[in-house]
Design a protein around this motif. Structure first.
Motif, PDB file in Angstrom:
ATOM      1  N   GLY A 196      -2.352   2.231  -5.345  1.00 30.50           N
ATOM      2  CA  GLY A 196      -3.070   3.395  -5.097  1.00 30.50           C
ATOM      3  C   GLY A 196      -2.553   4.170  -3.738  1.00 30.50           C
ATOM      4  O   GLY A 196      -1.516   3.574  -3.042  1.00 30.50           O
ATOM      5  N   GLY A 197      -2.999   5.115  -3.591  1.00 31.65           N
ATOM      6  CA  GLY A 197      -2.210   6.194  -2.394  1.00 31.65           C
ATOM      7  C   GLY A 197      -0.956   6.703  -2.495  1.00 31.65           C
ATOM      8  O   GLY A 197      -0.267   6.773  -3.649  1.00 31.65           O
ATOM      9  N   ASP A 198      -0.349   6.935  -1.681  1.00 31.47           N
ATOM     10  CA  ASP A 198       0.928   7.596  -1.440  1.00 31.47           C
ATOM     11  C   ASP A 198       2.037   6.109  -1.042  1.00 31.47           C
ATOM     12  O   ASP A 198       1.528   5.244  -0.855  1.00 31.47           O
ATOM     13  CB  ASP A 198       1.188   8.822  -0.603  1.00 31.47           C
ATOM     14  CG  ASP A 198       0.835   8.451   0.793  1.00 31.47           C
ATOM     15  OD1 ASP A 198       0.892   7.148   1.301  1.00 31.47           O
ATOM     16  OD2 ASP A 198       0.312   9.385   1.454  1.00 31.47           O
ATOM     17  N   ALA A 200       3.835   5.844   1.446  1.00 27.95           N
ATOM     18  CA  ALA A 200       3.454   5.415   2.832  1.00 27.95           C
ATOM     19  C   ALA A 200       4.707   4.660   3.480  1.00 27.95           C
ATOM     20  O   ALA A 200       4.543   3.668   4.018  1.00 27.95           O
ATOM     21  CB  ALA A 200       2.059   4.662   3.037  1.00 27.95           C
ATOM     22  N   THR A 205       3.403   2.168  -4.742  1.00 22.20           N
ATOM     23  CA  THR A 205       2.206   2.224  -4.400  1.00 22.20           C
ATOM     24  C   THR A 205       1.454   1.130  -4.346  1.00 22.20           C
ATOM     25  O   THR A 205       0.226   1.070  -4.358  1.00 22.20           O
ATOM     26  CB  THR A 205       1.449   3.419  -5.095  1.00 22.20           C
ATOM     27  OG1 THR A 205       1.337   3.216  -6.586  1.00 22.20           O
ATOM     28  CG2 THR A 205       2.264   4.760  -5.096  1.00 22.20           C
ATOM     29  N   GLN A 366      -1.042  -0.841   4.346  1.00 28.85           N
ATOM     30  CA  GLN A 366      -0.282   0.367   3.736  1.00 28.85           C
ATOM     31  C   GLN A 366       0.481  -0.335   2.808  1.00 28.85           C
ATOM     32  O   GLN A 366       0.780  -1.479   2.722  1.00 28.85           O
ATOM     33  CB  GLN A 366       0.445   1.057   4.923  1.00 28.85           C
ATOM     34  CG  GLN A 366      -0.418   2.004   5.895  1.00 28.85           C
ATOM     35  CD  GLN A 366       0.356   2.624   6.732  1.00 28.85           C
ATOM     36  OE1 GLN A 366       1.150   3.372   6.252  1.00 28.85           O
ATOM     37  NE2 GLN A 366       0.376   2.322   8.013  1.00 28.85           N
TER      38      GLN A 366
END
Ligand code: ZN
Length: 423
Positions: A196-198, A200, A205, A366
């Motif tokens: 999930g998330g960006d 980074a 992801t 991350q």
């Protein structure tokens, strides 16, 4: 008499209230907020945090500041609920309100409920109980004693929400030749935090968790491989890959609540969460320096290599309470977790801290925590070699590592002393 029921509901009617300061009983520090006040069937009201200063642990917090400890102690004394008055400087608040520790002990019997009150709630409680709010603070000199808030009672009704998660701890063992029921555990968590998330900085992801904690699971696997080549040890060695650490140490708590090998004859837990990825270091930092004698054993092994054991240098992180060794410690088993050296043989502490900050800031939790061909595993191998010797010495000796006199976990271990002293 009211008693906690663990039926999935908090149901308490007109319970008497006792104010117990910080809610700390620390015989090793000559500190006892409870005194001889009987809290059975009652709700205990405490303030967040712990006393300041050197009697506790200075810049490093102790377990006593945690909501989890306060709940355990209140439950042990027969209370049915706990109300925590949020403080100005409490650890949970300093950490953005996110208490990393489980407040209730997963898998174990616990209180009917825990509640927190802010300043306004505290003022209303004081008014209802007919006491000056200034009296609802923790003592700093050890002379505070709990007192009943006779003017008020508390009623609470709430259903628990239960999410069921099925996952698995993976255990392997080398059975001891002479004392198989005495056990040394090497642990590392195998989970990470999903997808999930960006991006980074990662390619996708996916939170690969290559450093946190594929590196640690590799460490435990290599430990198993190397120890299985050594002559069979006298005590049993267990290799534990724990689940759901990132969800709050759930796999380790599940193990401790329902241990495969008795905790009272578990000699030690050596936990590996994120191997150091650097060139050689002089230091071998550990979480919880000053807690138990495993650090002295490790230091002796380190000194023989021209290295030394140090603290983790980051008291604000509360590291000792944040990985899978902690449920073992909370259950009284001496536990150790090594961390990342920053005293580089090439470049000293300046280079070491810079490298640490750069990597931690860039990849910790991350998607960019990915394996890379340029990882330098020199310090990882150095540390694993020390941990191999530490575990093997324990497995072939008759030592029972102990908590140091100032450790908050000694009183827990002492409750099962008979299981070890009869050997
Ligand atoms: Zn981790």
């Amino acid at each position: 008499m009211r008693a906690a029921t663990n039926d999935g509901r908090a149901d308490v009617s007109d319970a008497p209230l006792v104010f117990a300061g910080f809610g700390v009983t620390a015989p090793e520090r000559g500190w006892d907020d409870y005194g001889d006040v009987d809290v059975r069937g009652k709700v205990v009201v405490v303030v967040e945090g712990e006393p300041d200063g050197d009697l506790f642990n200075g810049a490093y917090t102790t377990h006593y500041q945690s909501a989890g400890y306060k709940a355990d102690e209140a439950f042990r004394r027969g209370a049915v609920g706990l109300v925590i008055l949020a403080g100005e400087r409490g650890w949970a608040r300093a950490r953005g309100g996110a208490d990393q520790q489980r407040i209730l002990t997963p898998g174990a019997a616990d209180l009917e409920f825990i509640a927190t009150l802010d300043e306004a709630g505290k003022a209303r409680l004081a008014q209802a109980a007919g006491v000056d709010p200034a009296r609802l603070t923790g003592g700093q000199d050890g002379r505070f004693k709990a007192f009943e808030l006779t003017g008020a009672t508390l009623t609470a009704r709430q259903s628990e929400t239960i999410d069921t998660l099925v996952t698995h701890n993976l255990l392997a063992r080398i059975e001891g030749s002479r004392r198989p029921d005495e056990v040394i555990v090497y642990s590392a968590h195998w989970d990470h935090i999903g997808v999930g998330g960006d991006h980074a900085g990662g390619e996708d992801t996916i939170f690969n968790g290559a450093w946190d904690n594929a590196s640690g699971t590799i460490g435990v696997l290599e430990m198993a491989r190397e120890l299985s080549k050594a002559p069979r040890p006298e005590r049993t060695i267990v290799f534990a890959h724990m689940a759901a650490e990132e969800m709050g140490l759930l796999g380790a708590y599940a193990y401790v609540a329902d241990p495969v090998y008795p905790l009272e004859t578990t000699v030690a837990d050596i936990n590996i969460d994120m191997l150091p990825l650097s060139g050689p270091t002089r230091d071998v930092p550990i979480f919880g320096k000053g807690q138990n004698t495993l650090e002295d054993d490790l230091d002796a092994l380190a000194r023989a290599e021209g290295r030394y054991v140090s603290d983790d240098g980051q008291p604000q992180q509360g590291f000792y309470y944040r990985s899978d060794h902690f449920p073992f410690a909370r259950a009284g088993v001496p536990a150790l977790m090594p961390w990342h050296g920053v005293d580089f043989v090439d470049g000293g502490k300046e280079a070491g801290w810079a490298a640490w900050r750069e990597r931690f800031g860039r990849v910790y939790h991350q998607p960019s925590d990915e394996w890379s061909a340029d990882w330098d595993l020199t310090s990882a191998v150095e540390n694993l070699t020390l941990l191999y010797r530490l575990g093997l010495n324990l497995a072939n000796g008759d030592e029972w590592p102990t908590w140091k006199p100032t450790s908050e976990f000694g009183q827990v271990r002492a409750r099962s002393e008979a299981a070890r002293s009869s050997r």
